[in-house]
Scaffold this motif. Sequence first.
Motif, PDB file in Angstrom:
ATOM      1  N   PHE A   1       0.792  -1.270  -0.363  1.00 11.83           N
ATOM      2  CA  PHE A   1      -0.352  -0.146   0.062  1.00 11.83           C
ATOM      3  C   PHE A   1       0.734   1.167   0.121  1.00 11.83           C
ATOM      4  O   PHE A   1       2.232   0.779   0.202  1.00 11.83           O
ATOM      5  CB  PHE A   1      -0.931  -0.244   1.322  1.00 11.83           C
ATOM      6  N   HIS A   2      -0.336   2.222  -0.575  1.00 11.85           N
ATOM      7  CA  HIS A   2       1.347   3.484  -0.703  1.00 11.85           C
ATOM      8  C   HIS A   2      -0.056   4.313   0.764  1.00 11.85           C
ATOM      9  O   HIS A   2      -0.371   4.809   0.533  1.00 11.85           O
ATOM     10  CB  HIS A   2       0.907   4.590  -2.153  1.00 11.85           C
ATOM     11  N   CYS A   3       0.879   6.188   1.139  1.00 14.81           N
ATOM     12  CA  CYS A   3      -0.032   6.795   2.233  1.00 14.81           C
ATOM     13  C   CYS A   3       0.921   7.801   0.230  1.00 14.81           C
ATOM     14  O   CYS A   3       1.623   7.938   0.526  1.00 14.81           O
ATOM     15  CB  CYS A   3       0.570   7.220   2.975  1.00 14.81           C
ATOM     16  N   LEU A   4      -0.103   8.480   0.102  1.00 17.27           N
ATOM     17  CA  LEU A   4      -0.163   9.732  -1.036  1.00 17.27           C
ATOM     18  C   LEU A   4       0.569  10.678   0.103  1.00 17.27           C
ATOM     19  O   LEU A   4      -1.123  11.604   0.249  1.00 17.27           O
ATOM     20  CB  LEU A   4      -0.815   9.503  -1.665  1.00 17.27           C
ATOM     21  N   LEU A   5       1.760  11.507   0.723  1.00 15.37           N
ATOM     22  CA  LEU A   5       1.393  12.300   1.584  1.00 15.37           C
ATOM     23  C   LEU A   5       1.995  13.551   0.531  1.00 15.37           C
ATOM     24  O   LEU A   5       2.738  13.723   0.266  1.00 15.37           O
ATOM     25  CB  LEU A   5       2.965  11.925   2.445  1.00 15.37           C
ATOM     26  N   ILE A   6       0.735  14.652   1.108  1.00 13.69           N
ATOM     27  CA  ILE A   6       0.995  15.813  -0.269  1.00 13.69           C
ATOM     28  C   ILE A   6       1.346  17.230   1.365  1.00 13.69           C
ATOM     29  O   ILE A   6       0.773  17.223   2.627  1.00 13.69           O
ATOM     30  CB  ILE A   6      -0.390  16.250  -0.063  1.00 13.69           C
ATOM     31  N   PHE A   7       2.453  17.151   0.752  1.00 16.70           N
ATOM     32  CA  PHE A   7       2.823  18.444   1.907  1.00 16.70           C
ATOM     33  C   PHE A   7       3.267  19.499   1.211  1.00 16.70           C
ATOM     34  O   PHE A   7       3.459  20.002   0.060  1.00 16.70           O
ATOM     35  CB  PHE A   7       4.068  17.446   2.823  1.00 16.70           C
ATOM     36  N   ASP A   8       3.550  20.777   1.730  1.00 22.17           N
ATOM     37  CA  ASP A   8       4.276  22.005   1.746  1.00 22.17           C
ATOM     38  C   ASP A   8       5.776  21.914   1.759  1.00 22.17           C
ATOM     39  O   ASP A   8       6.200  21.945   2.811  1.00 22.17           O
ATOM     40  CB  ASP A   8       3.507  22.907   2.520  1.00 22.17           C
ATOM     41  N   THR A   9       6.727  22.436   0.390  1.00 24.93           N
ATOM     42  CA  THR A   9       7.647  21.826   0.422  1.00 24.93           C
ATOM     43  C   THR A   9       8.676  23.367   1.188  1.00 24.93           C
ATOM     44  O   THR A   9       9.864  22.627   1.032  1.00 24.93           O
ATOM     45  CB  THR A   9       8.389  21.545  -0.629  1.00 24.93           C
ATOM     46  N   GLN A  10       7.794  24.323   0.995  1.00 24.86           N
ATOM     47  CA  GLN A  10       7.848  25.905   1.668  1.00 24.86           C
ATOM     48  C   GLN A  10       8.215  25.056   3.245  1.00 24.86           C
ATOM     49  O   GLN A  10       8.844  26.481   3.562  1.00 24.86           O
ATOM     50  CB  GLN A  10       7.556  27.099   0.461  1.00 24.86           C
ATOM     51  N   ASP A  11       7.318  24.274   3.993  1.00 22.12           N
ATOM     52  CA  ASP A  11       7.510  24.132   5.245  1.00 22.12           C
ATOM     53  C   ASP A  11       8.469  23.338   5.835  1.00 22.12           C
ATOM     54  O   ASP A  11       7.975  22.485   5.761  1.00 22.12           O
ATOM     55  CB  ASP A  11       5.925  24.014   5.280  1.00 22.12           C
ATOM     56  N   PRO A  12       9.236  23.717   6.099  1.00 23.06           N
ATOM     57  CA  PRO A  12      10.510  23.213   6.682  1.00 23.06           C
ATOM     58  C   PRO A  12      10.640  21.915   7.855  1.00 23.06           C
ATOM     59  O   PRO A  12      10.267  21.211   7.583  1.00 23.06           O
ATOM     60  CB  PRO A  12      11.987  23.808   7.495  1.00 23.06           C
TER      61      PRO A  12
END
Length: 429
Positions: A349-360
């Motif tokens: 299974f996959h978790c599709l992690l959606i995140f803000d790359t500008q937020d360290p």
Amino acid sequence: SATPSPSCAPPDAVVWPQSVRQVQELAALCYRCRVPMVPFGTGTGLEGGVNAVQGGVCFDLSRMDAIAELSLEDFSVAVEPGVTRKALNSHLRGTGLWFPVDPGADASLCGMAATGASGTNAVRYGTMRPNVLNLRVVLPDGRLLYTAGPGRQPRKRAAGYDLTSLFVGSEGTLGFLTQATLRLHPLPEAATVTTAAFPSVRAAVACTVQVLQAAVPVARIEFLDEVMVGACSRFSKMELPVAATLLLELHGSRHGLAEQQRQTEEIVRLNGGSGLAWAEEPEERGRLWAMRHSAWYAALALRPGCQGYSTDVCVPISRLPDVVVETKRDLQDSRLTGPMVGHIGDGNFHCLLIFDTQDPDETLRVHAFAQRLGRRALAAGGTCTGEHGVGLGKRGLLLEELGQEGLDTLRSIKAALDPHNLMNPGKVL
């Protein structure tokens, strides 16, 4: 599952060979000059495998697109790296045969062999590994190797070390896969697909196990958690209950399918599943699978402007309910957006992690979560990657998975075939 790939690392030069002879000549030249080489097919890989982290020359093999040696009686065909999955199946139209391994993307078939890809059909037809009969490989110094011997495609063999399996999943670190001889399969007479909603993840997994135990010849059995179902429903404009959901597809004869449907319905109902409506027309089946294959874009649409990173753990199916439930809890505790989708019949299974790359801070949480998920899969007797490969991000987890002796053996093989570490350096090891 580990680190989101670093930013793009371009090569110093790109070459577009159009024949195996040109690949050999260019490889020999790079080898003599000690220049790193990075193979490139269609660029659909998810683990940074085509990043030229040490510079060098990128070999774009997309212009080598011959389909040869098609044998309807032997169920085999030979393809070059420029041939994609859809192009091959289009070429096979009208023959009664198809190549079923489907990772979603219209990937290069040689690239799929290089990464050990699989996808939605693997529960019935297997991954790339058993579907590759022979490989034509250009070694780092320009020599040509046929992994099963020139011109051979036996259905089974016990002659010496299995070199074909060695190069399947080697991720471009041992040589260039310039042709793959593939095993083809007969097209099923009929196919039907349905969705079923369940009261819990555990119920959906229990249903999957029972379907497999009942020897229902299921061709695809896909899992979507309630977050993923909600995202897919909105993105693909389909009305589905927001609940843990299975997509099941059956292949067979028209006569046989009726019995399989009856068996499946009974097992679904026993596990509290509902909403069974079978779609047999190609258009309706196509709509359901288009929804499933657009899951990545549906997940990205949950947070416009953000980026995605997919994990790829695979565990024994008996451990799947616990691992999925623990992972969902970890996602909530980590304050992360990570809808889940999986080839549940394989425990992948996959978790599709959606995140803000500008937020360290969020980027660090994604990295830490992916490491914990990889270790959770290993603790459950599984693997850190079921089908995407190691690439750049999972090298640390590979030592934990194989142990020092396993990793040392890989290094010995790499050193024997690529003593100057020129083939796709920095990947896998």
